[in-house]
Scaffold this motif. Structure first.
Motif, PDB file in Angstrom:
ATOM      1  N   LEU A 129       0.826  -1.411  -0.009  1.00 60.18           N
ATOM      2  CA  LEU A 129      -0.106   0.131  -0.053  1.00 60.18           C
ATOM      3  C   LEU A 129       0.955   1.286   0.147  1.00 60.18           C
ATOM      4  O   LEU A 129       0.571   2.262  -0.599  1.00 60.18           O
ATOM      5  CB  LEU A 129      -1.025   0.255   1.164  1.00 60.18           C
ATOM      6  CG  LEU A 129      -2.201  -1.127   1.210  1.00 60.18           C
ATOM      7  CD1 LEU A 129      -2.829  -0.944   2.417  1.00 60.18           C
ATOM      8  CD2 LEU A 129      -3.010  -0.535   0.004  1.00 60.18           C
ATOM      9  N   ILE A 130       1.852   1.131   0.581  1.00 58.90           N
ATOM     10  CA  ILE A 130       2.862   2.334   0.761  1.00 58.90           C
ATOM     11  C   ILE A 130       3.429   2.872  -0.866  1.00 58.90           C
ATOM     12  O   ILE A 130       3.518   3.739  -1.245  1.00 58.90           O
ATOM     13  CB  ILE A 130       3.943   2.302   1.805  1.00 58.90           C
ATOM     14  CG1 ILE A 130       3.468   2.387   3.190  1.00 58.90           C
ATOM     15  CG2 ILE A 130       4.960   3.167   1.431  1.00 58.90           C
ATOM     16  CD1 ILE A 130       4.440   2.000   4.255  1.00 58.90           C
TER      17      ILE A 130
ATOM     18  N   PRO B 231       2.261   7.095  -7.660  1.00 58.24           N
ATOM     19  CA  PRO B 231       1.984   8.300  -8.557  1.00 58.24           C
ATOM     20  C   PRO B 231       2.493   9.498  -8.110  1.00 58.24           C
ATOM     21  O   PRO B 231       2.786  10.419  -9.031  1.00 58.24           O
ATOM     22  CB  PRO B 231       0.444   8.394  -8.480  1.00 58.24           C
ATOM     23  CG  PRO B 231       0.136   7.376  -7.337  1.00 58.24           C
ATOM     24  CD  PRO B 231       1.371   6.435  -7.104  1.00 58.24           C
ATOM     25  N   LEU B 232       3.053   9.750  -6.922  1.00 57.19           N
ATOM     26  CA  LEU B 232       3.753  10.829  -6.561  1.00 57.19           C
ATOM     27  C   LEU B 232       5.194  10.952  -7.319  1.00 57.19           C
ATOM     28  O   LEU B 232       5.530  11.949  -7.749  1.00 57.19           O
ATOM     29  CB  LEU B 232       3.831  10.750  -5.266  1.00 57.19           C
ATOM     30  CG  LEU B 232       2.913  10.991  -4.269  1.00 57.19           C
ATOM     31  CD1 LEU B 232       3.112  10.678  -2.648  1.00 57.19           C
ATOM     32  CD2 LEU B 232       2.143  12.132  -4.527  1.00 57.19           C
TER      33      LEU B 232
ATOM     34  N   ALA C   3      -2.649  10.857  -2.324  1.00 60.34           N
ATOM     35  CA  ALA C   3      -1.728   9.609  -2.182  1.00 60.34           C
ATOM     36  C   ALA C   3      -0.808   9.993  -0.878  1.00 60.34           C
ATOM     37  O   ALA C   3      -0.381   9.272  -0.183  1.00 60.34           O
ATOM     38  CB  ALA C   3      -0.949   9.586  -3.568  1.00 60.34           C
ATOM     39  N   ALA C   4      -0.679  11.484  -0.524  1.00 60.06           N
ATOM     40  CA  ALA C   4       0.282  11.606   0.423  1.00 60.06           C
ATOM     41  C   ALA C   4      -0.446  11.634   1.721  1.00 60.06           C
ATOM     42  O   ALA C   4       0.109  11.132   2.581  1.00 60.06           O
ATOM     43  CB  ALA C   4       0.567  13.226   0.218  1.00 60.06           C
ATOM     44  N   ASP C   5      -1.679  12.082   1.812  1.00 53.77           N
ATOM     45  CA  ASP C   5      -2.635  11.624   2.767  1.00 53.77           C
ATOM     46  C   ASP C   5      -2.555  10.227   3.112  1.00 53.77           C
ATOM     47  O   ASP C   5      -2.293   9.731   4.527  1.00 53.77           O
ATOM     48  CB  ASP C   5      -4.209  12.249   2.789  1.00 53.77           C
ATOM     49  CG  ASP C   5      -4.307  13.588   2.728  1.00 53.77           C
ATOM     50  OD1 ASP C   5      -3.091  14.186   3.002  1.00 53.77           O
ATOM     51  OD2 ASP C   5      -5.224  14.073   2.369  1.00 53.77           O
ATOM     52  N   ASN C   6      -2.800   9.286   2.404  1.00 60.76           N
ATOM     53  CA  ASN C   6      -2.657   7.848   2.413  1.00 60.76           C
ATOM     54  C   ASN C   6      -1.386   7.418   2.999  1.00 60.76           C
ATOM     55  O   ASN C   6      -1.173   6.549   3.897  1.00 60.76           O
ATOM     56  CB  ASN C   6      -3.048   7.215   1.255  1.00 60.76           C
ATOM     57  CG  ASN C   6      -4.475   7.225   0.807  1.00 60.76           C
ATOM     58  OD1 ASN C   6      -5.273   7.767   1.727  1.00 60.76           O
ATOM     59  ND2 ASN C   6      -4.912   6.896  -0.545  1.00 60.76           N
TER      60      ASN C   6
END
Length: 153
Positions: free
Chosen positions: A39-40, A46-47, A65-68
């Motif tokens: 998941l990481i 995408p980042l 994505a960053a929040d995740n």
């Protein structure tokens, strides 16, 4: 059959459920930590693609994505790294046994990942240059731990 042989067989059979439970628990921990790492990587992808210009920068997608990543790195690691789950001890593990010999350093490196994820969370939605500036720290935190504590593919 002698009494001592029967007693030994009975004692061995009583130990098997405990060993089986420990093995099941270790397998569950391995699957859970591999899932977390997947998941990481899934959210980091995408980042990195945006930062490299392989896909267009999208502030909303970058922020999500960053929040995740931030939230994923806050998941408790306590139960994910039991002894007996190193490479060579359980099938499918790429964790070097040195993790359990250097737990303080391993925890520090994971703390570096948490810090980098927090930095990315604050930067990802603020433009491509901001995202690019935060990506080095995030990638560096992943790489530093993997070089030291993960068996290469």
């Amino acid at each position: 059959m002698s009494r001592s042989l029967i007693a030994a067989a009975l004692a061995a059979s009583l130990c098997l459920p405990g060993a089986a439970f420990a093995n099941e628990a270790n397998e569950a921990a391995l699957k859970a930590r591999q899932s977390l790492m997947s998941l990481i990587a899934y959210n980091l992808g995408p980042l990195a693609q945006m930062a490299q210009g392989r896909i267009d920068y999208d502030a909303e997608a970058a922020q999500a994505a960053a929040d995740n990543l931030f939230n994923l790195t806050r998941h408790s690691q306590e139960r994910l790294w039991p002894e007996g789950t190193a490479e060579g001890q359980i099938e499918g593990s790429a964790a070097r046994p040195t993790i359990w010999e250097n737990l303080d350093d391993f925890a520090r490196r994971y703390g570096d990942l948490q810090t980098a994820a927090a930095t990315m969370q604050g930067a990802a939605g603020d433009g491509l240059q901001s995202l690019q500036g935060a990506l080095g720290g995030l990638g560096g935190a992943c790489q530093a731990c993997h070089q030291q504590y993960r068996v290469s593919d």
